[in-house]
Write an enzyme that holds these catalytic residues in place. Structure first.
Site, PDB file in Angstrom:
ATOM      1  N   TRP A 119       0.925  -1.248   0.130  1.00  0.00           N
ATOM      2  CA  TRP A 119      -0.109  -0.027  -0.110  1.00  0.00           C
ATOM      3  C   TRP A 119       0.796   1.376  -0.133  1.00  0.00           C
ATOM      4  O   TRP A 119       0.798   2.341  -0.579  1.00  0.00           O
ATOM      5  CB  TRP A 119      -0.965   0.048   1.285  1.00  0.00           C
ATOM      6  CG  TRP A 119      -1.880   1.284   1.305  1.00  0.00           C
ATOM      7  CD1 TRP A 119      -2.894   1.315   0.982  1.00  0.00           C
ATOM      8  CD2 TRP A 119      -1.463   2.394   2.006  1.00  0.00           C
ATOM      9  NE1 TRP A 119      -3.342   2.653   1.138  1.00  0.00           N
ATOM     10  CE2 TRP A 119      -2.557   3.330   1.757  1.00  0.00           C
ATOM     11  CE3 TRP A 119      -0.406   2.888   2.899  1.00  0.00           C
ATOM     12  CZ2 TRP A 119      -2.531   4.618   2.603  1.00  0.00           C
ATOM     13  CZ3 TRP A 119      -0.570   4.100   3.392  1.00  0.00           C
ATOM     14  CH2 TRP A 119      -1.397   5.169   3.125  1.00  0.00           C
ATOM     15  N   HIS A 120       1.881   1.035   0.758  1.00  0.00           N
ATOM     16  CA  HIS A 120       2.867   2.348   0.702  1.00  0.00           C
ATOM     17  C   HIS A 120       3.520   2.697  -0.555  1.00  0.00           C
ATOM     18  O   HIS A 120       3.807   3.617  -0.667  1.00  0.00           O
ATOM     19  CB  HIS A 120       3.888   2.345   1.905  1.00  0.00           C
ATOM     20  CG  HIS A 120       3.169   2.452   3.407  1.00  0.00           C
ATOM     21  ND1 HIS A 120       2.735   1.458   4.142  1.00  0.00           N
ATOM     22  CD2 HIS A 120       3.359   3.700   4.088  1.00  0.00           C
ATOM     23  CE1 HIS A 120       2.295   2.016   5.361  1.00  0.00           C
ATOM     24  NE2 HIS A 120       2.591   3.254   5.066  1.00  0.00           N
ATOM     25  N   GLY A 121       3.784   1.836  -1.110  1.00  0.00           N
ATOM     26  CA  GLY A 121       4.546   1.832  -2.535  1.00  0.00           C
ATOM     27  C   GLY A 121       4.729   0.699  -3.291  1.00  0.00           C
ATOM     28  O   GLY A 121       4.610  -0.524  -2.723  1.00  0.00           O
TER      29      GLY A 121
END
Length: 526
Positions: free
Chosen positions: A328-330
């Site tokens: 989700w963060h990257g």
């Protein structure tokens, strides 16, 4: 538009604030529409091309929520469930395209040794946050927890500018009653005073601490990317500086969002609560990005089975949850590894707790707690290296230097004292510059790192300082020292006095005059 910019502080915010409460005295509905349109303007100033995408997402999810609520209230549970699945799939497909298309195209090209497609997708700002906010809304509607038939309220719920870009993730039931209340659209002097103070503290964290720490983190990670062999001190400075930069950057944004929202009489949930004071990884994730942690727990970990199917399945569920949290963060292997490390930490932490319970070990003393805090901080710092590095090889290079595998460089003044010891111990010690890649030197870096660590470990956080005025949705009990009227906690417990007004005004002036260049918040990229 950025919270830490002159245009936001001196133009956008005063205009939106005045317009909201001027209209609020005449028509709360008009004030709601004004705030929604102003939020769209706030988003569109970054890139107006993506305002239609945001509106399309809002309209689609509003219609989907309406459909699910209608079918559910009519007893057609199966149709409601199908509508929910279809709506979530559409949201995830949109997110996957914009956030992960480049990653999959680049990965495929590398595997095949050729360019498959010449497609570079621009990531819309805040798409992860407004997508997850709406997925949570749809699930809550399907559970009978929420429903919304007023489009203007739903539009404001999603686009509300204090939380739109980087959170906190909010639930319909948390803020909608506030948007629906006529009192929200009338000025509350206490809320304005507390909100301005919290905003100022957040601005100071961003401008005076996070941006200054970036001057020491960025050169180290850039050098590792370029293949420069880092010294032991450089690697540790880079890792610690980035860990603190991210801390103050995200903490500052969270404070600014809470303060801004409170000025408009809307309390947001707490998203950040002194995570580096945590004595375990479990505690860390209860304090860091708290609304995302709650989302992953409620809408992923628990539906996967949580801890209901034995320790083995619990560990699998933890790992899957954190791997997806990393993704989700990257879109990159470094984020997946970071998520995997967090999952591994949590599994070890759960196992340790189980072992302690079986052996009947008593609660930890102060020394044990201190050791636990330091160990947790060390584990988190190691994981941040993967989070920040441009590639796995860069991360491993920094970690190798942190472990002393590339030798240890000490100041030349210590050669006479430690030279014989180094020869006896066969340590790979050389003497010279501790941090040649840092233009401003290791001493300045270590000073600001020490200041940062002192603040995160010994200072009360903003929610504690403002506990008497409940700046967030959650009620907070003031620290014991503040209640008893002694110590630093009592000294910094905010009160509406002339002294605090002068201190806040002075800090605001220093922060504003330090805005020599505008820098984005780190969580904008997620």
């Amino acid at each position: 538009m950025l919270f830490n910019s002159y245009s936001f502080i001196f133009v956008y915010l005063p205009v939106v604030f005045a317009g909201t409460f001027w209209l609020g005295r005449r028509s709360p509905t008009l004030a709601c529409w004004w705030l929604s349109i102003a939020s769209l303007v706030f988003y569109g100033i970054w890139d107006a091309r993506f305002v239609p995408l945001l509106l399309l997402s809002v309209t689609f999810n509003y219609a989907s929520g309406y459909y699910i609520a209608l079918k559910r209230s009519g007893g057609l549970q199966q149709q409601a469930k199908k509508g929910l699945v279809a709506a979530i799939a559409a949201n995830l497909a949109l997110l996957a395209y914009f956030k992960y298309a480049n990653f999959f195209i680049d990965t495929t090209s590398q595997l095949l040794g050729t360019d498959v497609l010449h497609l570079k997708v621009v990531l819309p700002l805040g798409i992860s946050f407004f997508t997850f906010t709406q997925i949570a809304f749809l699930v809550d509607v399907s559970r009978g927890i929420a429903r919304e038939y007023n489009f203007s309220h739903y539009l404001l719920f999603v686009t509300y500018f204090p939380h739109l870009i980087a959170g906190p993730l909010i639930h319909h039931k948390q803020v909608m009653p506030q948007f629906q209340s006529d009192a929200t659209y009338r000025i509350d002097p206490e809320h304005v005073a507390v909100g301005v103070t919290i905003f100022t503290l957040g601005l100071a964290k961003k401008v005076l601490l996070a941006d200054n720490l970036a001057q020491y983190a960025t050169p180290v990670f850039s050098a590792a990317r370029d293949g420069t062999l880092l010294t032991f001190v450089e690697a540790w400075i880079g890792a610690l500086a980035y860990g603190l930069q991210l801390y103050f950057d995200f903490s500052g944004y969270s404070d600014m969002a809470i303060g801004l929202s409170l000025m408009f009489n809307v309390r947001l949930p707490t998203n950040f609560y002194s995570p580096y004071k945590a004595s375990s990884i479990i505690g860390f994730w209860r304090r860091w990005h708290m609304t995302l942690s709650a989302f992953l727990r409620d809408y992923l970990y628990i539906p996967l089975g949580g801890n209901r199917k034995g320790p083995g399945r619990r560990h699998v569920n933890l790992m899957v949850t954190m791997l997806l949290g990393g993704l989700w963060h990257g879109a990159g292997l470094t984020f997946i590894i970071w998520g995997g490390l967090q999952g591994f930490y949590l599994i070890v932490n759960q196992g340790w707790r189980t072992l302690k319970d079986r052996l009947g070990w008593a609660g930890a003393g102060r020394l044990s707690t201190l050791g636990s805090v330091m160990l947790t901080f060390l584990a988190v710092t190691v994981a941040w290296v993967f989070f920040r590095a441009d590639s796995v090889s860069s991360a491993l290079a920094i970690l190798s230097s942190m472990a002393g595998l590339n030798g240890i460089v000490l100041p030349p003044s210590l050669e006479g004292l430690l030279g014989p010891l180094a020869r006896v111990s066969h340590l790979d010690i050389t003497y010279g510059s501790l941090a040649p890649v840092l233009e401003r030197g290791a001493r300045n870096a270590l000073t600001i790192i020490a200041i940062g660590l002192a603040i995160v470990w010994f200072m009360p956080n903003v929610r504690e300082m403002m506990a008497r005025y409940r700046p967030t949705i959650e009620a907070v009990t003031s620290p014991r020292a503040a209640v008893r009227g002694r110590g630093l906690a009592a000294l910094l417990a905010w009160r509406p006095t002339l002294a605090f007004a002068i201190a806040t005004g002075g800090l605001f002036a220093v922060a504003v005059f330090s805005l020599t260049k505008v820098s984005e918040f780190l969580y904008y990229q997620f």
